[in-house]
Each structure stands twice: as C-alpha cells, then as structure tokens.
Design a protein around this motif. Sequence first.
Motif, PDB file in Angstrom:
ATOM      1  N   ASP A 242      -5.166  62.291  18.117  1.00 31.58           N
ATOM      2  CA  ASP A 242      -5.652  61.999  19.476  1.00 31.58           C
ATOM      3  C   ASP A 242      -5.769  63.309  20.254  1.00 31.58           C
ATOM      4  O   ASP A 242      -4.852  63.714  20.965  1.00 31.58           O
TER       5      ASP A 242
ATOM      6  N   GLU B  92      -7.411  64.105  22.906  1.00 33.79           N
ATOM      7  CA  GLU B  92      -7.324  63.997  24.356  1.00 33.79           C
ATOM      8  C   GLU B  92      -5.858  63.926  24.826  1.00 33.79           C
ATOM      9  O   GLU B  92      -5.467  64.564  25.809  1.00 33.79           O
ATOM     10  N   LYS B  93      -5.049  63.139  24.127  1.00 39.21           N
ATOM     11  CA  LYS B  93      -3.625  63.059  24.479  1.00 39.21           C
ATOM     12  C   LYS B  93      -2.939  64.392  24.230  1.00 39.21           C
ATOM     13  O   LYS B  93      -2.035  64.789  24.980  1.00 39.21           O
TER      14      LYS B  93
ATOM     15  N   ARG C  64      -3.573  66.492  27.189  1.00 38.01           N
ATOM     16  CA  ARG C  64      -2.724  66.114  28.331  1.00 38.01           C
ATOM     17  C   ARG C  64      -1.293  66.620  28.151  1.00 38.01           C
ATOM     18  O   ARG C  64      -0.669  67.124  29.083  1.00 38.01           O
TER      19      ARG C  64
END
Length: 423
Positions: free
Chosen positions: A236, A238-239, A242
């Motif tokens: 993931d 995108e995670k 973050r």
Amino acid sequence: MTYTGDERGGAGRDGPWWWERRRGAVLDVGLGGVSAVECAVEGVGFAHEASVPVAVGVLFGVVVGAVLVLRRRWPIAVVLVGIAVSPAAMGFLLGVVGLYTLAACEVPRRITATLTAMSLAATFVVMYVRTIGDEGVTRTVVIWLSVFVAVALTVPPVLLGLYIGARRRLMESLQERAVSLERELSLLADRAEERAEWARTEERTRIAREMHDVVAHRVSLMVVHAAALQAVALKDPEKAVRNAALVGDMGRQALTELREMLGVLRAVESPKSVAAVAAVAPVAAPAAAAFDEGPGPSLAELEALVEQSRAAGMVVELEVRGSGASYAAEVEQTAYRVVQEALTNCHKHAPGARVAVRLAHREGEVAMQVENGPCDGQAVVPALPSGGNGLVGMRERVLKLGGVFVSGPTDAGGFRVSAVLPV
C-alpha cells in the motif's frame, strides 16, 4: 591549688613537675634564688634582733626566700609565708611577687581579698611599730607613712595581677571561641558541599527525567510507524507515504523539543548558576523553574497526544469528565507527562491492546488514568528498549506536587496507571 601563670604560652607541655613551660620553671627558680639571697641578708639583722646565731638567721632567710619557687603551685601558701615573716622585716620580693601571683591565678576572689587585707594590715602594723619610736617623728607622720608603705607594697602588685589574670582569661576565651568558630565553619563547609552535591544529583536526575519524557514518546511512535511503513511499503504505497509523513512530523517535533531542552540546559549551566551552586544556594530551584515555567505541554494538548497514538495504530479512547480549568504550569505539565509516559509504555509493552485514557476535573484536584487491556498476541511491533525508569519518573513527579500515584496490573490482564494532583 595549681597556677599555670601568665607566662604560660604555646601549645604543649615541656616543663618539669607543675610547670607548663620550661622557661616558667627557670623564671621561678631565678626569682626564688634572688628572694633567698635577699632574705639571707635580711636574716642577719633578724638574728641580732632575736638574739640567735647569725647562721640560724641566714638559714632561716634562705628557706623563707626559697618558698617563692612554689608560687605557681601554692600561691596562697607563699602569701601566708610572706605575711608571717613580715614582723622580721624580710621577704620584700616574696610578698610582692606572691600577691601578684595570687591575684593573677584562679583563686576565688574572696580569698584574694582576704589575704590582700591581711598583708596590708601586717605591713601597716610592722611599719608603724618600727617607726613610732623614732625621735622627731610625730604620730600623724608615722601613721601616714605606714599607710603609704602598706598601700605601695600591696595594692600595685594585686592590681597588676588582676589585670594580667583577666587579660589571660580573655585571651583563652577568644582562642576557644576561635577554635569553636573554625570547627563550626568546617562543619558548615562540609554541609555546604553535601548540599551542593545533593543539588547536582537532583538536577542530573531531573534533566534525565525531562530528556526521557521528551524523547521516549516521540521516538517510540517513530519506531512503530517505521515498522508499519516497512510492512506496507510494497502493498500500500499511499499508506506508506502517510506513515512516512507521520514519522517526519514526529521527528521534527522531537527535534524541536530537544532544542528547547538544550536551551534550558545552557541557561542552567551558565557561570552565574555555577556560582550559585558553589554558594550553596538551592541549586535545583533555578533549573526547576526553567523547566516548569518555560514553554511546555499542557492538558489542552492531550487530544493531540492521543491522536498520535491512534495514528500509530493503537486503539485509544479518551474520556474527559468535568469542566476543564486552567491550572498551574507544573500541574499541567505533570498531568500531560503522566499520560504521555503511560501511552509510551503501552506502545512498548502492550502492542495491539485497547487503551482507555480518562481525565477528571474535580474540585481542588485533577485525576488521570491510563488503562490498557490484555496484549494482542498477533500484533507485531519491534522490540523497544526500556530503561525501567518510566514509572519511577511518573511517581516522583506526582509526589513532588503532593499528589497520589498508583500503578499495577489489572484483573483482566492489563495494566493501569492512576494519578491525582492537587490544584
């Protein structure tokens, strides 16, 4: 009665028998010899008046004069001998030196006054009897002459002896006070060194506690986020981005707090503070004020603190009871640090566990509680180092403000930290 004499000086004894100093013994023997010669010469006239052999009179005079050697040991006896031989018109030096010694020594003043009066009366009577029969001399002249001689031979040596004795006692008293003050100063210096050492130890402990509070929580969250970032980097992206942003934010926050802490340390370690430590002032106070009154966390930032733990994947519930109030800075900081350290321990020792944070504003006090449930065995968190001082630091903070601190495992298999602070 032993008399140490005004000639005594120095520390230590080096004289024979009752003399403290060797030069005192030499002086007394010399005075005794001069007095013996004087009395021996006067013994010739006494022998003619008493119709005894001259040798007997001379021998008697030598014995009487030699008594002056005992003036330091038995001053009363020396004065009594001088009074006793005054009718024989001998012992001038014996009487004068004996009275001086008597007045200068530690003999009770009533005895000194009595013997002085006796010597004065004896001298007056002897002088009166020996001059009353002279031709061309009236009774009035004889009386005034006798009074003058009696006073001249008695009062000056007594006054001189009283002055020397008082001066010697004053010097001894001053010396004792000086020794006592030196001893007290030494004790105060030792106590000052102990207090300075205690202050330094307290300050080192406080600095270590502050550094632990500032660094441990941020770094622990950074480690947790870094582990999560490693786990989801490929699955993931995108995670992972973050989590990387969160790690960066926390790193910057940690650096900001470290800079603030180092600024406080530089202020505490200034030359003026070092001089204050040397002067045995309460050294911990300036540093404590610098830590507590400077910019620090407060209960208003508690929600943000909980959100950081939530962002790290921990399930945290925050419950606030009562209306929030503005408390003293040290109370706000202590409450915040207790919750922060408890959450840090949850990250370290109870990964995956549910955590409940409760804050209660009561009348005259504020209470906080952090409780985690049993650890989730499936949670994978990298091992975080622990110094074992977290609970100790929290307890010290709370007790310093007069609060109550309790920590321990729960029946459900978790752990609870509770604290109550007076406001």
